[in-house]
Write a protein that holds these residues in place. Sequence first.
Motif, PDB file in Angstrom:
ATOM      1  N   SER A   1       0.818  -1.215   0.000  1.00  0.00           N
ATOM      2  CA  SER A   1       0.000   0.000   0.000  1.00  0.00           C
ATOM      3  C   SER A   1       0.848   1.260   0.000  1.00  0.00           C
ATOM      4  N   GLY A   2       1.992   1.206  -0.708  1.00  0.00           N
ATOM      5  CA  GLY A   2       2.852   2.398  -0.816  1.00  0.00           C
ATOM      6  C   GLY A   2       2.177   3.500  -1.620  1.00  0.00           C
ATOM      7  N   HIS A   3       2.579   4.740  -1.357  1.00  0.00           N
ATOM      8  CA  HIS A   3       1.958   5.888  -2.025  1.00  0.00           C
ATOM      9  C   HIS A   3       2.724   6.352  -3.258  1.00  0.00           C
TER      10      HIS A   3
ATOM     11  N   LEU B   1       5.683   2.514   9.360  1.00  0.00           N
ATOM     12  CA  LEU B   1       5.611   1.130   9.830  1.00  0.00           C
ATOM     13  C   LEU B   1       5.581   0.139   8.669  1.00  0.00           C
ATOM     14  N   ASN B   2       4.940   0.492   7.555  1.00  0.00           N
ATOM     15  CA  ASN B   2       4.889  -0.506   6.477  1.00  0.00           C
ATOM     16  C   ASN B   2       6.153  -0.530   5.612  1.00  0.00           C
ATOM     17  N   ASN B   3       7.212   0.090   6.121  1.00  0.00           N
ATOM     18  CA  ASN B   3       8.508  -0.048   5.455  1.00  0.00           C
ATOM     19  C   ASN B   3       9.479  -0.906   6.264  1.00  0.00           C
ATOM     20  N   VAL B   4       8.938  -1.710   7.165  1.00  0.00           N
ATOM     21  CA  VAL B   4       9.777  -2.687   7.873  1.00  0.00           C
ATOM     22  C   VAL B   4       8.991  -3.996   7.943  1.00  0.00           C
TER      23      VAL B   4
ATOM     24  N   ILE C   1      12.861  -2.050   4.461  1.00  0.00           N
ATOM     25  CA  ILE C   1      12.677  -1.995   3.001  1.00  0.00           C
ATOM     26  C   ILE C   1      12.437  -0.543   2.549  1.00  0.00           C
ATOM     27  N   ASP C   2      12.093  -0.384   1.284  1.00  0.00           N
ATOM     28  CA  ASP C   2      11.770   0.929   0.711  1.00  0.00           C
ATOM     29  C   ASP C   2      12.933   1.905   0.894  1.00  0.00           C
ATOM     30  N   LEU C   3      14.032   1.622   0.212  1.00  0.00           N
ATOM     31  CA  LEU C   3      15.284   2.343   0.454  1.00  0.00           C
ATOM     32  C   LEU C   3      15.516   3.526  -0.490  1.00  0.00           C
TER      33      LEU C   3
END
Length: 366
Positions: free
Chosen positions: A26-28, A222-225, A238-240
């Motif tokens: 659910s990334g923007h 939070l949704n990047n780990v 993640i999401d680097l």
Amino acid sequence: MINKIKIIKEEFEIYGDFVSASPYGSGHINDTLRVIINQGGTEVHYIFQRINEKVFRNPPAVMENIQRVTEHIFKKIEEEGDTEITRHTLVVIKAKNGKSYFHDDEGKYWRAYIFIEKARTYDVIETPQQAYEAARAFGLFQKDLSDLPGERLHETIPDFHNTPQRFANLEKAIAADVAGRVKNAGPEIDFVIRRKADVSKLTDLLAAGELVERITHNDTKLNNVMLDDKTGKGVCVIDLDTVMPGLVHYDFGDMVRTSTSPAAEDEKDLSKVTMQFHMFESLLRGYLNTAGGFLTPTERKYLPFAGKLITLEIGIRFLTDYLEGDIYFKTHREGHNLDRCRTQFKLVESIEEQMDEMIALLNSIE
Ligand code: ADP
Ligand code: GN1
Ligand code: MG
């Protein structure tokens, strides 16, 4: 899009037959897909992403940063004897042209990652253990990168966390009012203006040499780990895309923003939005567990304030995007960015109400 992925897959060092691809997460910002490949009868997953070039103007520079950072962590944990290295760092899959990305005939940039199995991300915090583990993982990430050799990393988005500049951009958006929406956002605009004195606090301390630049993640929501399905432990950051020079406060602040409220980032019922103190405590303890060793006293001192500032900053960005006609963040409903902005500002108020206790807690921890 799915047919396109089948073709893109052939450009990467991935053997086996394409089975399927579906939108994921659910990334923007980026377009993320989970791709299934049949490798000798076994279905293996990969993450494919199309980099958003409106946001990241120089995708090769983004990939150069990611390559350097992930290779550094890979080597470090390999030396430590880690037996699950490819779960503990993102691993970029090379394209057949030898690069870390593929540039397609429409000018789009694609990359592929090993899929991290038996772990997941959360959009909303559920337990204090998750807050502890997420913060521990982001703190470890900063620690692991504290000895990255070589040149300064590229600033993949210049002034990304320059809050005074974000404030100035909001002022410009208000003056231009291109979408005719200023009339809908009076209270939100006032909310920001009343806090003008706050926006330059951290950048002023950096300019005065009281805070130091480090390598930071800059998007620690939070949704990047990823947390382990069984143990709940932090598995991988993640999401680097935004890993670059920054202040530790940007990272800790965004953890407070995204890992203390029981409500979603775009919750419309603002009575649900609150900074839960026990979540803050878990975040702080988790973060200090891995990052406490290298923080200076001044860096420590401003951790609670960072929670307020970054929540305000992201609220300002949502508000600006609303006023500019939703050109940056992906939106899924009318007024989505304004809803997100309101949620952030409610959280800012809740943090302000508890700031004294947050500082007292910090001072009580060794
Ligand atoms: P965005 O920049 O759009 O936020 P992310 O890189 O955060 O994109 O990816 C979106 C979602 O995809 C993440 O929240 C996570 O759930 C999932 N994801 C990303 N990378 C991986 C990976 N290597 N393994 C498993 N899931 C992943
Ligand atoms: C974006 O990519 P994603 O969804 O993890 C944004 C962050 C914001 C966040 C708000 C490059 O993060 O800065 O804090 O949305 N990323 C970029 O949810 O702008
Ligand atoms: Mg993300």
